[in-house]
Design a protein around this motif. Structure first.
Motif, PDB file in Angstrom:
ATOM      1  N   LYS A   6       0.851  -1.185   0.000  1.00  0.00           N
ATOM      2  CA  LYS A   6       0.000   0.000   0.000  1.00  0.00           C
ATOM      3  C   LYS A   6       0.889   1.239   0.000  1.00  0.00           C
ATOM      4  O   LYS A   6       2.110   1.149   0.152  1.00  0.00           O
ATOM      5  CB  LYS A   6      -0.928   0.005   1.213  1.00  0.00           C
ATOM      6  N   GLY A   7       0.264   2.386  -0.157  1.00  0.00           N
ATOM      7  CA  GLY A   7       1.018   3.636  -0.129  1.00  0.00           C
ATOM      8  C   GLY A   7       1.542   4.015  -1.498  1.00  0.00           C
ATOM      9  O   GLY A   7       1.010   3.625  -2.533  1.00  0.00           O
ATOM     10  N   LEU A   8       2.620   4.758  -1.498  1.00  0.00           N
ATOM     11  CA  LEU A   8       3.213   5.266  -2.735  1.00  0.00           C
ATOM     12  C   LEU A   8       4.323   4.319  -3.178  1.00  0.00           C
ATOM     13  O   LEU A   8       5.313   4.129  -2.486  1.00  0.00           O
ATOM     14  CB  LEU A   8       3.766   6.674  -2.494  1.00  0.00           C
ATOM     15  N   LEU A   9       4.146   3.730  -4.348  1.00  0.00           N
ATOM     16  CA  LEU A   9       5.067   2.705  -4.844  1.00  0.00           C
ATOM     17  C   LEU A   9       5.627   3.090  -6.203  1.00  0.00           C
ATOM     18  O   LEU A   9       4.886   3.279  -7.165  1.00  0.00           O
ATOM     19  CB  LEU A   9       4.340   1.361  -4.959  1.00  0.00           C
ATOM     20  N   VAL A  10       6.946   3.189  -6.296  1.00  0.00           N
ATOM     21  CA  VAL A  10       7.631   3.439  -7.561  1.00  0.00           C
ATOM     22  C   VAL A  10       8.147   2.100  -8.092  1.00  0.00           C
ATOM     23  O   VAL A  10       8.810   1.351  -7.372  1.00  0.00           O
ATOM     24  CB  VAL A  10       8.823   4.403  -7.376  1.00  0.00           C
ATOM     25  N   ILE A  11       7.827   1.796  -9.340  1.00  0.00           N
ATOM     26  CA  ILE A  11       8.290   0.546  -9.956  1.00  0.00           C
ATOM     27  C   ILE A  11       9.330   0.878 -11.015  1.00  0.00           C
ATOM     28  O   ILE A  11       9.063   1.628 -11.952  1.00  0.00           O
ATOM     29  CB  ILE A  11       7.114  -0.232 -10.563  1.00  0.00           C
ATOM     30  N   THR A  12      10.526   0.325 -10.840  1.00  0.00           N
ATOM     31  CA  THR A  12      11.644   0.594 -11.738  1.00  0.00           C
ATOM     32  C   THR A  12      12.227  -0.719 -12.253  1.00  0.00           C
ATOM     33  O   THR A  12      11.828  -1.801 -11.846  1.00  0.00           O
ATOM     34  CB  THR A  12      12.757   1.379 -11.014  1.00  0.00           C
TER      35      THR A  12
END
Length: 225
Positions: free
Chosen positions: A6-12
């Motif tokens: 949950k929350g703010l997730l950056v996918i790289t």
């Protein structure tokens, strides 16, 4: 095991890692689990594999999609929708930022530094062991450091996306898991989940994994299809 993100997730991830497919499938998966999900397409580098290509399907599923204005939809310019910074300040239960591949692609995250600095940010690295530079631990760690340096964010999680398209086998999934376990051990960064094509799920021995498995259904088409 269930995915609890949950929350703010950056996918790289590096080019060809499958990070956008991972981001899209995670968005659909979490929405189906009853989570309020939004996804922002920050991939300003790759002109083909972009979240914006399936914005209609995402919208129909109830996932909020943040994209450039329509007139800039197919531009290959560094255009960020003002709404991105706004939603970062007031994120959904799960806000997925699909960043560009490699260290160059995540540079855009530095431009959002002010908004991101006020939030708890999780950033995961998608690793495909069948792509150049991520077929060994050293390569994965090198790319991780480069992404962190350019994005000015710290990696908090790892995802194995063992993918050889239709040629992927259960043994390939096991191999990817073994690699990401080694990367996790050396980096001290946790494994969030691994992915597996839906056709492979019945063939896998789930007892071999100590993390959740995200079923992957291909959402994006090749530009020449």
């Amino acid at each position: 095991m269930q995915i609890h993100i949950k929350g703010l997730l950056v996918i790289t991830g590096n080019y060809g890692s499958g990070k956008t497919e991972t981001a899209l499938n995670l968005a659909f998966n979490r929405k189906e689990a009853g989570i309020d999900v939004a996804i922002a397409d920050l991939d300003l580098v790759n002109p083909y594999f972009r979240t914006r290509e399936i914005r209609k399907s995402l919208g129909e599923a109830g996932v909020k999609v943040i994209l450039p204005e329509e007139k800039y939809m197919h531009a290959d310019l560094p255009i960020l929708a003002p709404e991105v910074a706004g939603i970062i300040r007031q994120p959904s239960e799960l806000l997925i930022l699909d960043a560009g591949g490699d260290d160059v692609g995540v540079t855009v995250l530095a431009a959002l530094g002010d908004a991101l600095s006020r939030q708890t940010v999780n950033m995961i690295q998608v690793i495909n062991p069948f792509r150049p530079f991520t077929d060994n631990v050293e390569g994965c760690l090198k790319i991780m450091r480069e992404i962190e340096q350019r994005s000015k964010l710290k990696m908090t999680g790892l995802v194995s996306n063992s993918n050889m398209m239709e040629h992927t086998s259960p043994d390939d999934i096991y191999r990817g898991y073994e690699l990401i376990c080694k990367v996790s051990q050396q980096s001290g960064i946790r494994i969030e989940f691994i992915t597996a094509d839906t056709r492979l799920i019945p063939m896998l021995d789930m007892n071999r994994f100590e993390c959740p498995v995200l079923p992957i259904k291909r959402r994006l088409a090749f530009p020449w299809n």
